[in-house]
Design a protein around this motif. Structure first.
Motif, mmCIF file in Angstrom:
data_model
loop_
_atom_site.group_PDB
_atom_site.id
_atom_site.type_symbol
_atom_site.label_atom_id
_atom_site.label_comp_id
_atom_site.label_asym_id
_atom_site.label_seq_id
_atom_site.Cartn_x
_atom_site.Cartn_y
_atom_site.Cartn_z
ATOM 1 N N GLY A 202 30.091 -30.877 -3.986
ATOM 2 C CA GLY A 202 30.611 -32.224 -3.798
ATOM 3 C C GLY A 202 30.633 -33.036 -5.077
ATOM 4 O O GLY A 202 31.367 -34.022 -5.187
ATOM 5 N N ARG A 203 29.823 -32.628 -6.055
ATOM 6 C CA ARG A 203 29.801 -33.297 -7.362
ATOM 7 C C ARG A 203 30.691 -32.593 -8.380
ATOM 8 O O ARG A 203 30.614 -32.879 -9.571
ATOM 9 C CB ARG A 203 28.365 -33.365 -7.881
ATOM 10 C CG ARG A 203 27.492 -34.375 -7.146
ATOM 11 C CD ARG A 203 26.018 -34.155 -7.459
ATOM 12 N NE ARG A 203 25.180 -35.256 -6.987
ATOM 13 C CZ ARG A 203 24.834 -35.448 -5.723
ATOM 14 N NH1 ARG A 203 25.263 -34.601 -4.785
ATOM 15 N NH2 ARG A 203 24.071 -36.471 -5.372
ATOM 16 N N GLY A 204 31.475 -31.641 -7.908
ATOM 17 C CA GLY A 204 32.434 -30.993 -8.791
ATOM 18 C C GLY A 204 31.948 -29.730 -9.468
ATOM 19 O O GLY A 204 32.613 -29.222 -10.377
ATOM 20 N N TRP A 205 30.798 -29.206 -9.043
ATOM 21 C CA TRP A 205 30.287 -27.976 -9.643
ATOM 22 C C TRP A 205 31.039 -26.767 -9.093
ATOM 23 O O TRP A 205 31.355 -26.693 -7.892
ATOM 24 C CB TRP A 205 28.807 -27.795 -9.319
ATOM 25 C CG TRP A 205 27.875 -28.640 -10.125
ATOM 26 C CD1 TRP A 205 27.805 -30.003 -10.143
ATOM 27 C CD2 TRP A 205 26.854 -28.178 -11.013
ATOM 28 N NE1 TRP A 205 26.809 -30.426 -10.987
ATOM 29 C CE2 TRP A 205 26.202 -29.330 -11.536
ATOM 30 C CE3 TRP A 205 26.415 -26.925 -11.418
ATOM 31 C CZ2 TRP A 205 25.149 -29.245 -12.440
ATOM 32 C CZ3 TRP A 205 25.364 -26.837 -12.319
ATOM 33 C CH2 TRP A 205 24.748 -27.978 -12.829
ATOM 34 N N SER A 206 31.284 -25.790 -9.951
ATOM 35 C CA SER A 206 31.710 -24.468 -9.508
ATOM 36 C C SER A 206 30.469 -23.682 -9.104
ATOM 37 O O SER A 206 29.396 -23.864 -9.684
ATOM 38 C CB SER A 206 32.447 -23.734 -10.629
ATOM 39 O OG SER A 206 33.590 -24.452 -11.033
ATOM 40 N N LEU A 207 30.625 -22.793 -8.114
ATOM 41 C CA LEU A 207 29.466 -22.099 -7.563
ATOM 42 C C LEU A 207 29.686 -20.598 -7.514
ATOM 43 O O LEU A 207 30.795 -20.121 -7.230
ATOM 44 C CB LEU A 207 29.173 -22.596 -6.143
ATOM 45 C CG LEU A 207 28.867 -24.088 -5.959
ATOM 46 C CD1 LEU A 207 28.702 -24.400 -4.478
ATOM 47 C CD2 LEU A 207 27.616 -24.475 -6.733
ATOM 48 N N LEU B 290 30.770 -24.682 3.333
ATOM 49 C CA LEU B 290 30.066 -25.741 2.619
ATOM 50 C C LEU B 290 30.395 -27.117 3.180
ATOM 51 O O LEU B 290 29.668 -28.077 2.938
ATOM 52 C CB LEU B 290 30.413 -25.702 1.129
ATOM 53 C CG LEU B 290 30.016 -24.427 0.380
ATOM 54 C CD1 LEU B 290 30.417 -24.547 -1.082
ATOM 55 C CD2 LEU B 290 28.526 -24.162 0.505
ATOM 56 N N GLY B 291 31.494 -27.216 3.895
ATOM 57 C CA GLY B 291 31.848 -28.503 4.474
ATOM 58 C C GLY B 291 32.278 -29.522 3.446
ATOM 59 O O GLY B 291 32.176 -30.726 3.665
ATOM 60 N N THR B 292 32.730 -29.058 2.288
ATOM 61 C CA THR B 292 33.188 -29.966 1.238
ATOM 62 C C THR B 292 34.665 -29.711 0.990
ATOM 63 O O THR B 292 35.168 -28.615 1.240
ATOM 64 C CB THR B 292 32.412 -29.742 -0.072
ATOM 65 O OG1 THR B 292 32.548 -28.368 -0.465
ATOM 66 C CG2 THR B 292 30.947 -30.061 0.112
ATOM 67 N N PRO B 293 35.384 -30.701 0.506
ATOM 68 C CA PRO B 293 36.802 -30.487 0.223
ATOM 69 C C PRO B 293 36.990 -29.357 -0.779
ATOM 70 O O PRO B 293 36.184 -29.176 -1.688
ATOM 71 C CB PRO B 293 37.250 -31.829 -0.368
ATOM 72 C CG PRO B 293 36.229 -32.819 0.096
ATOM 73 C CD PRO B 293 34.948 -32.063 0.202
ATOM 74 N N LEU C 115 18.465 -31.912 -7.607
ATOM 75 C CA LEU C 115 19.470 -32.793 -8.197
ATOM 76 C C LEU C 115 18.812 -33.856 -9.078
ATOM 77 O O LEU C 115 19.362 -34.238 -10.121
ATOM 78 C CB LEU C 115 20.305 -33.454 -7.102
ATOM 79 C CG LEU C 115 21.239 -32.515 -6.327
ATOM 80 C CD1 LEU C 115 21.948 -33.270 -5.221
ATOM 81 C CD2 LEU C 115 22.260 -31.868 -7.258
ATOM 82 N N GLU C 116 17.630 -34.351 -8.673
ATOM 83 C CA GLU C 116 16.904 -35.312 -9.512
ATOM 84 C C GLU C 116 16.509 -34.662 -10.841
ATOM 85 O O GLU C 116 16.644 -35.270 -11.906
ATOM 86 C CB GLU C 116 15.650 -35.812 -8.785
ATOM 87 C CG GLU C 116 15.918 -36.790 -7.661
ATOM 88 C CD GLU C 116 16.311 -38.167 -8.171
ATOM 89 O OE1 GLU C 116 16.089 -38.456 -9.361
ATOM 90 O OE2 GLU C 116 16.856 -38.953 -7.370
ATOM 91 N N LEU C 117 15.996 -33.437 -10.784
ATOM 92 C CA LEU C 117 15.605 -32.754 -12.018
ATOM 93 C C LEU C 117 16.810 -32.566 -12.934
ATOM 94 O O LEU C 117 16.715 -32.738 -14.157
ATOM 95 C CB LEU C 117 14.973 -31.399 -11.693
ATOM 96 C CG LEU C 117 13.668 -31.418 -10.894
ATOM 97 C CD1 LEU C 117 13.176 -29.991 -10.657
ATOM 98 C CD2 LEU C 117 12.590 -32.219 -11.610
ATOM 99 N N LEU D 123 22.118 -23.615 1.103
ATOM 100 C CA LEU D 123 23.476 -24.071 1.393
ATOM 101 C C LEU D 123 23.607 -25.581 1.212
ATOM 102 O O LEU D 123 24.649 -26.073 0.759
ATOM 103 C CB LEU D 123 23.868 -23.675 2.818
ATOM 104 C CG LEU D 123 24.235 -22.199 3.021
ATOM 105 C CD1 LEU D 123 24.431 -21.903 4.500
ATOM 106 C CD2 LEU D 123 25.500 -21.844 2.237
ATOM 107 N N GLU D 124 22.554 -26.328 1.546
ATOM 108 C CA GLU D 124 22.603 -27.774 1.339
ATOM 109 C C GLU D 124 22.717 -28.103 -0.150
ATOM 110 O O GLU D 124 23.471 -29.001 -0.549
ATOM 111 C CB GLU D 124 21.357 -28.427 1.935
ATOM 112 C CG GLU D 124 21.261 -29.931 1.709
ATOM 113 C CD GLU D 124 22.399 -30.718 2.333
ATOM 114 O OE1 GLU D 124 22.636 -31.862 1.888
ATOM 115 O OE2 GLU D 124 23.078 -30.191 3.257
#
Length: 601
Positions: A23-28, A47-50, A189-191, A15-16
């Motif tokens: 939060g970076r605009g990805w569809s899930l 998700l706690g995101t807008p 996210l780094e990868l 979930l994190e």
């Protein structure tokens, strides 16, 4: 807008990751076994995101093929699939040999077969997007022992399957990830951010490497390398050479699987020619590290001298006829007296022509007006290489440019001539197509360079110095040394190298051709002189290399004479360690494959 499917356990760590991606605009598209959780998550509130990019949650059994298809189709409806994350698994606290009835079968189904089925279903979308797959396992599964032996075993099977898929699917990056939970989301996210190549990663190492990379973005001269930070955290990212006491090269140590030979350029898979991996070995420490080729500027230092071969690759392969037999002619080198070194083979390019003898007349390109006379063999007992002359004025430049075909190894296929040129090739030679002063085969170590990467190298403060060495066809056997080849070292290049060495700087050759040219132009004290002529210099461990301290090269066959030169420069210990890592990490070899950077420190 990019889309991710997160399948398997929808725990706090998954979930994190979902929150950060959203939060970076990805569809899930989220997979869950809980219908109530699916209803809650579908609103994106959990998700706690807008509310922004769509979030779809689907409840079902990940082992069910119809549920796998539903997840993929949901991604298709959102525009495609860029990332597939799978963390499905069952961890019964039982020993491997004593599970309850059907427990091991269920664990195998959920942990291995279900992720594999989902990946196979998703492959068309992942190929289209050049996407990535992350198979996530907890650290507790990385080592055998304790109550999770069965889980460790099946997760190891999944890792092995993922490694094989990475070989079969060059358009898709396949990551197997050992996770400590909290580091899972930021490490993935780094990868993603750095376009990490396929491989096995440890989340803690990824974050440590990323932090170190951010701290090292400025050079001592205040220059930035112009590229992204390093591809972080491969679990085999840094190892010391282990080949202590090795007495010399062993064929077994350098054997690379035939299945890993790169027979086609990366561009034919729809990616950039520079989208290859870079294996780095450092002689002083014995350390071997894994990188993407885009990191090369960061691995070089300001005022390093990078020596490149500017020879263009000629289209030297034309059809001919020796009597009634169709043959293939490869024009290699025109000698000072006007004669040519040519390779003659059967029409399919596979075997020497046994019927030829000195004095045989060969019609070139089925044109009886252009005839080639074979003078004498250049290899005792073989009809492969000949010294020959033309009865007429010889093939015109236009004929060889328009009718000649570029040669590619032993694959039996031809690729566009542009695929056989490097970014450093002399543009006038490429345009002319005249093979008299070009290479019969690609100087392949420089092939991954692009205009963008060259700019980044120069911005770093690295000096690029040109030489020429025009290659002949490879010897009949990989262990045979090359024949005489035309080379040139300009005065400016000689001065740059001598100045760098006098100041304690590094001189890094791009390809073994650059080493042979410089060593041929050096005096007994190692000072490089401007020179032009023919060289048949063979370099091995018995000869000290004086002109260069580093080398960028491809990965070579076990019998290749190039390995002797590499051993002379890097030493058996480091070279053995590099090739051991290349085998473990499934590096691609051959002229279109991955590359190896050998540095003194």
């Amino acid at each position: 807008m990019r889309t991710a499917v997160i399948a398997g356990s929808l725990d706090e760590h998954a979930l994190e990751l979902a929150r950060r991606l959203h939060g970076r605009g990805w569809s899930l598209v989220l997979d869950t076994a809980d219908a109530d959780a699916a209803a809650d998550t579908d609103t994106a509130g959990v998700l706690g995101t807008p509310v922004g990019a769509p979030v779809t949650a689907l409840a079902g059994d990940i082992r069910d093929g119809s549920h796998q298809m539903a997840l993929v189709e949901a991604a298709r409806d959102l525009g495609g699939l860029d990332l597939l994350v799978s963390s499905a698994g069952i961890r019964p606290p039982v020993a491997l040999c004593d599970p309850p009835p059907d427990a091991f079968r269920r664990m195998l189904d959920v942990t291995v077969l279900a992720p594999l089925g989902l990946l196979r279903t998703a492959l068309p979308l992942l190929r289209e997007s050049r996407g990535a797959v992350a198979a996530v396992s907890p650290h507790s599964a990385a080592e055998p022992g304790g109550p999770l032996d069965g889980y460790s075993a099946v997760k190891a099977a999944l890792d092995r399957l993922a490694a094989e898929i990475a070989i079969e699917e060059p358009l898709v990056r396949v990551w197997t990830v050992d996770s400590d939970g909290r580091a899972q989301a930021p490490a993935l996210l780094e990868l993603l951010e750095h376009g990490a190549p396929s491989g096995h990663y440890d989340t803690a190492e990824v974050l440590r490497s990323a932090q170190a990379g951010r701290a090292d973005t400025a050079s001592p001269a205040g220059l930035t390398d112009g590229t992204s930070a390093s591809v972080p955290g491969a679990d085999r990212g840094a190892r010391k050479a282990r080949a202590r006491g090795s007495a010399g090269l062993s064929r077994a140590k350098f054997s690379l699987p035939g299945a890993l030979k790169a027979n086609v350029p990366p561009e034919e898979h729809g990616v950039d020619r520079g989208d290859v991996r870079l294996l780095v070995g450092r002689k002083a420490s014995g350390e071997v590290t894994h990188h993407h080729f885009s990191e090369l500027p960061r691995l070089l230092r300001p005022l390093d001298v990078l020596v490149v071969n500017t020879s263009a690759t000629a289209p030297p392969k034309v059809d001919g006829r020796a009597g009634s037999e169709a043959v293939t002619i490869r024009f290699s080198t025109r000698l000072d007296d006007g004669r040519w070194v040519v390779e003659l083979s059967s029409a399919d390019g596979g075997t020497p022509v046994d019927t030829c003898a000195p004095g045989t007349v060969v019609a070139v390109d089925d044109d009886t007006r252009v005839r080639l006379v074979l003078d004498h063999r250049l290899e005792p007992g073989s009809n492969r290489l000949w010294l020959a002359h033309f009865l007429a004025s010889g093939p015109s430049t236009d004929r060889l440019r328009h009718r000649g075909r570029p040669f590619h190894g032993d694959v039996g296929t031809c690729h566009p001539l542009t695929a056989q040129q490097t970014v450093f090739a002399d543009a006038t030679e490429v345009a002319s197509g005249a093979p008299a002063h070009q290479s019969a085969e690609l100087p392949s170590a420089a092939r991954p360079f692009t205009d963008h990467l060259v700019t980044a190298v120069v911005t770093r403060g690295v000096v690029i110095a040109p030489i020429e060495l025009h290659t002949r066809p490879s010897p009949g056997a990989p262990s045979q040394p090359p024949g005489p080849e035309l080379f040139a070292v300009p005065p400016a290049t000689a001065q740059l190298i001598n100045n760098a060495r006098a100041c304690g700087g590094r001189v890094v050759a791009v390809g073994t051709t650059a080493v042979r040219a410089l060593e041929s132009a050096a005096d007994q004290g190692g000072t490089v002189r401007a020179a032009r002529g023919w060289t048949d210099l063979v370099i091995g461990p018995q000869r000290t290399i004086q002109t260069v301290s580093g080398l960028l090269t491809g990965l070579h066959e076990a019998e290749a004479s190039h390995l002797r030169l590499l051993e002379a420069l890097a030493g058996t210990e480091l070279l053995t360690a590099c090739y051991a890592e290349a085998r473990v990490e499934h590096y691609r070899w051959g002229e279109f494959g991955d590359v190896n950077l050998l540095l003194p420190d």
